[in-house]
Scaffold this active site. Structure first.
Site, PDB file in Angstrom:
ATOM      1  N   ASP A  29      -8.109 -13.323 117.135  1.00  0.00           N
ATOM      2  CA  ASP A  29      -7.071 -13.182 116.103  1.00  0.00           C
ATOM      3  C   ASP A  29      -7.087 -11.725 115.629  1.00  0.00           C
ATOM      4  O   ASP A  29      -8.144 -11.149 115.364  1.00  0.00           O
ATOM      5  CB  ASP A  29      -7.372 -14.133 114.933  1.00  0.00           C
ATOM      6  CG  ASP A  29      -6.190 -14.290 114.007  1.00  0.00           C
ATOM      7  OD1 ASP A  29      -5.701 -15.416 113.862  1.00  0.00           O
ATOM      8  OD2 ASP A  29      -5.746 -13.273 113.403  1.00  0.00           O
ATOM      9  N   ILE A  30      -5.919 -11.142 115.529  1.00  0.00           N
ATOM     10  CA  ILE A  30      -5.838  -9.724 115.174  1.00  0.00           C
ATOM     11  C   ILE A  30      -6.247  -9.472 113.718  1.00  0.00           C
ATOM     12  O   ILE A  30      -6.762  -8.409 113.382  1.00  0.00           O
ATOM     13  CB  ILE A  30      -4.411  -9.174 115.466  1.00  0.00           C
ATOM     14  CG1 ILE A  30      -4.433  -7.675 115.574  1.00  0.00           C
ATOM     15  CG2 ILE A  30      -3.394  -9.623 114.434  1.00  0.00           C
ATOM     16  CD1 ILE A  30      -3.221  -7.099 116.279  1.00  0.00           C
ATOM     17  N   GLU A  88       2.722 -19.460 110.578  1.00  0.00           N
ATOM     18  CA  GLU A  88       3.148 -18.080 110.798  1.00  0.00           C
ATOM     19  C   GLU A  88       3.756 -17.904 112.192  1.00  0.00           C
ATOM     20  O   GLU A  88       4.796 -17.260 112.338  1.00  0.00           O
ATOM     21  CB  GLU A  88       1.924 -17.173 110.627  1.00  0.00           C
ATOM     22  CG  GLU A  88       2.217 -15.698 110.708  1.00  0.00           C
ATOM     23  CD  GLU A  88       0.944 -14.849 110.646  1.00  0.00           C
ATOM     24  OE1 GLU A  88      -0.011 -15.211 109.933  1.00  0.00           O
ATOM     25  OE2 GLU A  88       0.922 -13.822 111.348  1.00  0.00           O
ATOM     26  N   HIS A  93      -1.178 -23.504 118.525  1.00  0.00           N
ATOM     27  CA  HIS A  93      -2.460 -22.835 118.749  1.00  0.00           C
ATOM     28  C   HIS A  93      -3.536 -23.457 117.891  1.00  0.00           C
ATOM     29  O   HIS A  93      -3.266 -23.998 116.821  1.00  0.00           O
ATOM     30  CB  HIS A  93      -2.363 -21.328 118.466  1.00  0.00           C
ATOM     31  CG  HIS A  93      -1.826 -20.993 117.105  1.00  0.00           C
ATOM     32  ND1 HIS A  93      -0.480 -21.023 116.801  1.00  0.00           N
ATOM     33  CD2 HIS A  93      -2.452 -20.634 115.964  1.00  0.00           C
ATOM     34  CE1 HIS A  93      -0.305 -20.678 115.531  1.00  0.00           C
ATOM     35  NE2 HIS A  93      -1.498 -20.451 115.002  1.00  0.00           N
ATOM     36  N   HIS A  95      -7.084 -22.588 115.942  1.00  0.00           N
ATOM     37  CA  HIS A  95      -7.971 -21.534 115.437  1.00  0.00           C
ATOM     38  C   HIS A  95      -9.418 -21.960 115.684  1.00  0.00           C
ATOM     39  O   HIS A  95      -9.783 -23.103 115.366  1.00  0.00           O
ATOM     40  CB  HIS A  95      -7.798 -21.369 113.922  1.00  0.00           C
ATOM     41  CG  HIS A  95      -6.479 -20.822 113.487  1.00  0.00           C
ATOM     42  ND1 HIS A  95      -6.286 -19.500 113.166  1.00  0.00           N
ATOM     43  CD2 HIS A  95      -5.279 -21.430 113.288  1.00  0.00           C
ATOM     44  CE1 HIS A  95      -5.028 -19.310 112.788  1.00  0.00           C
ATOM     45  NE2 HIS A  95      -4.386 -20.468 112.850  1.00  0.00           N
TER      46      HIS A  95
HETATM   47  P1  5GP Z   1      -0.682 -19.611 111.859  1.00  0.00           P
HETATM   48  O1  5GP Z   1       0.604 -19.630 112.649  1.00  0.00           O
HETATM   49  O2  5GP Z   1      -1.707 -20.582 112.411  1.00  0.00           O
HETATM   50  O3  5GP Z   1      -0.442 -19.820 110.386  1.00  0.00           O
HETATM   51  O4  5GP Z   1      -1.313 -18.164 111.961  1.00  0.00           O
HETATM   52  C1  5GP Z   1      -1.137 -17.369 113.099  1.00  0.00           C
HETATM   53  C2  5GP Z   1      -2.358 -16.524 113.356  1.00  0.00           C
HETATM   54  O5  5GP Z   1      -2.047 -15.633 114.416  1.00  0.00           O
HETATM   55  C3  5GP Z   1      -2.826 -15.665 112.170  1.00  0.00           C
HETATM   56  O6  5GP Z   1      -4.213 -15.904 111.937  1.00  0.00           O
HETATM   57  C4  5GP Z   1      -2.548 -14.232 112.623  1.00  0.00           C
HETATM   58  O7  5GP Z   1      -3.524 -13.319 112.163  1.00  0.00           O
HETATM   59  C5  5GP Z   1      -2.537 -14.353 114.125  1.00  0.00           C
HETATM   60  N1  5GP Z   1      -1.625 -13.415 114.773  1.00  0.00           N
HETATM   61  C6  5GP Z   1      -0.330 -13.173 114.419  1.00  0.00           C
HETATM   62  N2  5GP Z   1       0.220 -12.265 115.234  1.00  0.00           N
HETATM   63  C7  5GP Z   1      -0.747 -11.920 116.125  1.00  0.00           C
HETATM   64  C8  5GP Z   1      -0.766 -10.995 117.218  1.00  0.00           C
HETATM   65  O8  5GP Z   1       0.197 -10.321 117.546  1.00  0.00           O
HETATM   66  N3  5GP Z   1      -1.931 -10.910 117.909  1.00  0.00           N
HETATM   67  C9  5GP Z   1      -3.047 -11.646 117.575  1.00  0.00           C
HETATM   68  N4  5GP Z   1      -4.151 -11.474 118.322  1.00  0.00           N
HETATM   69  N5  5GP Z   1      -3.051 -12.521 116.553  1.00  0.00           N
HETATM   70  C10 5GP Z   1      -1.916 -12.647 115.826  1.00  0.00           C
END
Ligand code: 5GP
Length: 130
Positions: A29-30, A88, A93, A95
């Site tokens: 995760d970035i 987001e 996905h 985690h």
């Molecule tokens: P969620 O959709 O589960 O709420 O969160 C998405 C996750 O993806 C977040 O923890 C965010 O930091 C990570 N994320 C978002 N964009 C990118 C990206 O471009 N690259 C990476 N490696 N992680 C990302």
């Protein structure tokens, strides 16, 4: 439009990949909650994890197990926690979050902002433990 994770899968944008097979990709995760926080994504672009077919959903977890064991070997932690949020990025996905206490998997906390160098070194170390 392709999701950001599809762009990572297709190598259109970079990521710190730790594992891959024909169906799944795992990468750091970035903006991790804690060091070692990884995401595991199916290559098939489906927004909601519970819309995946049963076989893909099961296989996602089996693939994640291998990644979780490698993270565990790399980052000091009590165990790897898993979470599904998806608020987001609209691409299913999982985690994988190294846990030392309950707060480590608190998604309301401010995220970390590691350097590219830190991410590169960590991804390499996890990869070597797979
Ligand atoms: P969620 O959709 O589960 O709420 O969160 C998405 C996750 O993806 C977040 O923890 C965010 O930091 C990570 N994320 C978002 N964009 C990118 C990206 O471009 N690259 C990476 N490696 N992680 C990302």
């Amino acid at each position: 439009m392709a999701s950001i994770f599809t762009k990572i899968i297709q190598r259109e944008i970079p990521a710190h990949i730790v594992a891959e097979d024909d169906q799944f990709l795992a990468f750091l995760d970035i903006n991790p909650l804690v060091k070692g926080h990884c995401l595991v994504v199916p290559k098939q672009e489906v927004d909601y994890i519970f819309d995946l077919d049963d076989q893909t959903l099961a296989a996602l977890h089996i693939f994640s197990k291998k990644v979780a064991k490698a993270i565990e070997k790399t980052v000091p932690c009590l165990r790897i926690g898993t979470a599904v949020v998806g608020l987001e990025v609209p691409h299913a996905h999982l985690h994988l979050v190294p846990l030392n206490n309950m707060d480590d998997i608190n998604f309301s906390r401010p995220k970390l902002n590691p350097t590219l160098q830190e991410l590169t070194g960590l991804a390499q170390a996890i990869k070597e433990n797979i």
